[in-house]
Design an enzyme around this catalytic site. Structure first.
Site, PDB file in Angstrom:
ATOM      1  N   LYS A  81      45.850  46.160  14.235  1.00 56.51           N
ATOM      2  CA  LYS A  81      45.030  46.996  14.887  1.00 56.51           C
ATOM      3  C   LYS A  81      44.159  46.221  15.610  1.00 56.51           C
ATOM      4  O   LYS A  81      42.988  47.014  16.422  1.00 56.51           O
ATOM      5  CB  LYS A  81      44.260  47.279  13.582  1.00 56.51           C
ATOM      6  CG  LYS A  81      43.969  47.004  12.468  1.00 56.51           C
ATOM      7  CD  LYS A  81      43.033  47.331  11.267  1.00 56.51           C
ATOM      8  CE  LYS A  81      42.618  46.869   9.714  1.00 56.51           C
ATOM      9  NZ  LYS A  81      43.164  46.239   8.527  1.00 56.51           N
ATOM     10  N   LYS A 123      43.454  32.117  13.206  1.00 60.31           N
ATOM     11  CA  LYS A 123      41.901  32.599  13.522  1.00 60.31           C
ATOM     12  C   LYS A 123      41.299  31.671  14.183  1.00 60.31           C
ATOM     13  O   LYS A 123      40.470  32.347  15.070  1.00 60.31           O
ATOM     14  CB  LYS A 123      41.655  33.779  11.993  1.00 60.31           C
ATOM     15  CG  LYS A 123      42.657  34.600  11.923  1.00 60.31           C
ATOM     16  CD  LYS A 123      41.587  35.393  11.065  1.00 60.31           C
ATOM     17  CE  LYS A 123      42.593  36.853  10.375  1.00 60.31           C
ATOM     18  NZ  LYS A 123      41.696  37.568   9.760  1.00 60.31           N
ATOM     19  N   LYS A 173      54.035  41.969  16.522  1.00 61.57           N
ATOM     20  CA  LYS A 173      53.283  42.241  15.403  1.00 61.57           C
ATOM     21  C   LYS A 173      52.754  43.309  15.968  1.00 61.57           C
ATOM     22  O   LYS A 173      52.148  43.122  16.588  1.00 61.57           O
ATOM     23  CB  LYS A 173      52.756  42.219  13.417  1.00 61.57           C
ATOM     24  CG  LYS A 173      52.642  42.653  12.653  1.00 61.57           C
ATOM     25  CD  LYS A 173      51.860  41.915  12.017  1.00 61.57           C
ATOM     26  CE  LYS A 173      51.049  42.258  11.897  1.00 61.57           C
ATOM     27  NZ  LYS A 173      50.274  41.832   9.866  1.00 61.57           N
TER      28      LYS A 173
HETATM   29  P1  AMP Z   1      45.977  44.533   8.936  1.00 64.27           P
HETATM   30  O1  AMP Z   1      46.060  45.287   9.723  1.00 64.27           O
HETATM   31  O2  AMP Z   1      46.815  42.723   8.940  1.00 64.27           O
HETATM   32  O3  AMP Z   1      44.853  43.966   8.126  1.00 64.27           O
HETATM   33  O4  AMP Z   1      46.842  43.999   7.100  1.00 64.27           O
HETATM   34  C1  AMP Z   1      46.630  46.099   6.520  1.00 64.27           C
HETATM   35  C2  AMP Z   1      47.307  45.883   5.760  1.00 64.27           C
HETATM   36  O5  AMP Z   1      48.740  46.289   6.456  1.00 64.27           O
HETATM   37  C3  AMP Z   1      48.949  44.142   5.349  1.00 64.27           C
HETATM   38  O6  AMP Z   1      49.017  44.858   4.054  1.00 64.27           O
HETATM   39  C4  AMP Z   1      49.782  43.792   6.701  1.00 64.27           C
HETATM   40  O7  AMP Z   1      50.884  42.980   5.953  1.00 64.27           O
HETATM   41  C5  AMP Z   1      50.461  45.449   6.290  1.00 64.27           C
HETATM   42  N1  AMP Z   1      50.314  46.008   8.253  1.00 64.27           N
HETATM   43  C6  AMP Z   1      49.945  45.203   9.106  1.00 64.27           C
HETATM   44  N2  AMP Z   1      50.600  45.228  10.205  1.00 64.27           N
HETATM   45  C7  AMP Z   1      51.589  45.744  10.452  1.00 64.27           C
HETATM   46  C8  AMP Z   1      52.732  45.945  10.799  1.00 64.27           C
HETATM   47  N3  AMP Z   1      52.530  45.949  11.768  1.00 64.27           N
HETATM   48  N4  AMP Z   1      53.791  46.312   9.979  1.00 64.27           N
HETATM   49  C9  AMP Z   1      53.556  46.272   8.920  1.00 64.27           C
HETATM   50  N5  AMP Z   1      52.958  45.918   8.001  1.00 64.27           N
HETATM   51  C10 AMP Z   1      51.450  46.281   8.785  1.00 64.27           C
END
Ligand code: AMP
Ligand code: TRP
Length: 330
Positions: free
Chosen positions: A202, A115, A199
């Site tokens: 969002k 980050k 990956k």
């Molecule tokens: P974040 O969007 O990084 O804040 O993640 C929120 C939750 O969603 C966390 O538990 C991440 O591990 C899961 N997550 C986010 N993006 C993915 C993805 N592309 N595939 C699987 N899990 C995800």
């Protein structure tokens, strides 16, 4: 009020629209686990401000995320759905834990390095202590289990270390949490449709499918999904695009990967992509319908948030009281 179920804690940041990666990697598991654990599902808005946010947007995203939790089927009576910033104990415990976290330990965290590289003009102290706040979230509720994606494993390891350290330094006080890594259960790491080596996220949503996308948008995004120059619909490391589409299809249609491969034995890539899109549209439809109903009902949302705040505050207060006493505060 307490029962003898084990305790589960997890959180999602209200920063942007959730993707089907968030759904398959996090929310769907939250729903599955809610009957077996006493669950605390948090909207971690304190974490979000480590990156600059527009206040009105943050506020709206927080409501949206609570509504999505509910729309996915999380039961707010049986569990605790709440907003992190409404429970001051998160910040209070963060301070105590910060004084027990070594600078070098925090500096090793890979997310901080990533980050900082991504936002070189805003490397703030909050970004640095982000994992300590996350440890406080978990330890405040004496969580036994924490479902997170692979990327959060290192942070969970720190939470465990801090719990053990505190217990050794003072006396046994904090439960040492176990991780529940979604990506190990059925490979739910969803990749970007436009770049299947990255990956789905969002924060940059070129090839991300959002949980609240319209059916037309979902279809359009899948039709444009990157595949390969082969024609076989097989799951293989050399075929990241096709493998990702198979993962998504199998998750939304509750089939195994090999059953999914069979469904597409003599099918071309074009038709395959349409079928994947259809499975996603169908799978999201009930959630989207519930969401549009709930998000309009402000009074209900406020009631859910308020109940969550009360339940979480009660539990968190018990832990912080013990901690303050052990540390020597009057
Ligand atoms: P974040 O969007 O990084 O804040 O993640 C929120 C939750 O969603 C966390 O538990 C991440 O591990 C899961 N997550 C986010 N993006 C993915 C993805 N592309 N595939 C699987 N899990 C995800
Ligand atoms: N850092 C987590 C993420 O970005 C969100 C989070 C904050 C969290 N506190 C938590 C997850 C406590 C699990 C438990 O995904």
């Amino acid at each position: 009020m307490e029962n003898d179920k084990k305790i589960l804690f997890s959180g999602i940041q209200p920063s942007g629209y959730l993707t089907i990666g968030n759904y398959l990697g996090a929310l769907k598991n939250f729903v599955t686990l809610q009957n077996d654990y006493d669950c605390y599902y948090c909207v971690v808005d304190l974490h979000s401000i480590t990156i600059d946010q527009v206040p009105a947007v943050l506020r709206q995203n927080t409501y949206n995320l609570i509504a999505l939790y509910l729309a996915c089927g999380l039961d707010y009576k049986q569990n605790t759905l709440f907003i992190q910033s409404q429970v001051p104990a998160h910040c209070e415990l963060t301070w105590v834990l910060s004084c027990n976290t070594m600078f070098g330990e925090a500096r090793r965290m890979t997310q901080f390095k990533e980050k900082s590289a991504k936002h070189p003009d805003n490397i703030n102290v909050g970004l640095f202590s982000y994992p300590v706040l996350m440890a406080a979230d978990i330890l405040l509720y004496q969580a036994d289990l924490v479902p997170v994606g692979n990327d959060q494993k290192q942070h969970l390891e720190l939470a465990r270390d801090l719990a053990i350290r505190f217990n050794n330094k003072f006396s046994p006080t904090l439960t040492v949490p176990e991780p529940y890594i979604a990506s190990k259960q059925g490979g739910a790491r969803i990749m970007d449709l436009a770049d299947p080596t990255k990956k789905m996220s969002k924060s940059d949503n070129g090839g991300a499918v959002l949980m609240l996308d319209t059916p037309e948008d979902i279809m359009r995004k899948f039709k444009r999904a990157v595949t390969d120059s082969d024609t076989q619909i097989k799951y293989h490391a050399s075929k990241p695009g096709i493998s990702n589409l198979l993962t998504i299809y199998s998750a939304f249609s509750s089939k195994t990967i090999s059953e999914s491969e069979k469904d597409f034995e003599d099918v071309g890539y074009g038709d395959f992509k349409i079928r994947v899109a259809e499975s996603v549209i169908e799978g999201l439809r009930p959630i989207q319908n519930e969401y549009s109903r709930i998000i309009k009902d402000k009074a209900f949302l406020e009631q859910v948030i308020d109940e969550g705040r009360q339940k979480a505050t009660q539990k968190a207060f018990k832990t912080i009281r013990k901690i303050y006493k052990k540390v020597g505060f009057i």
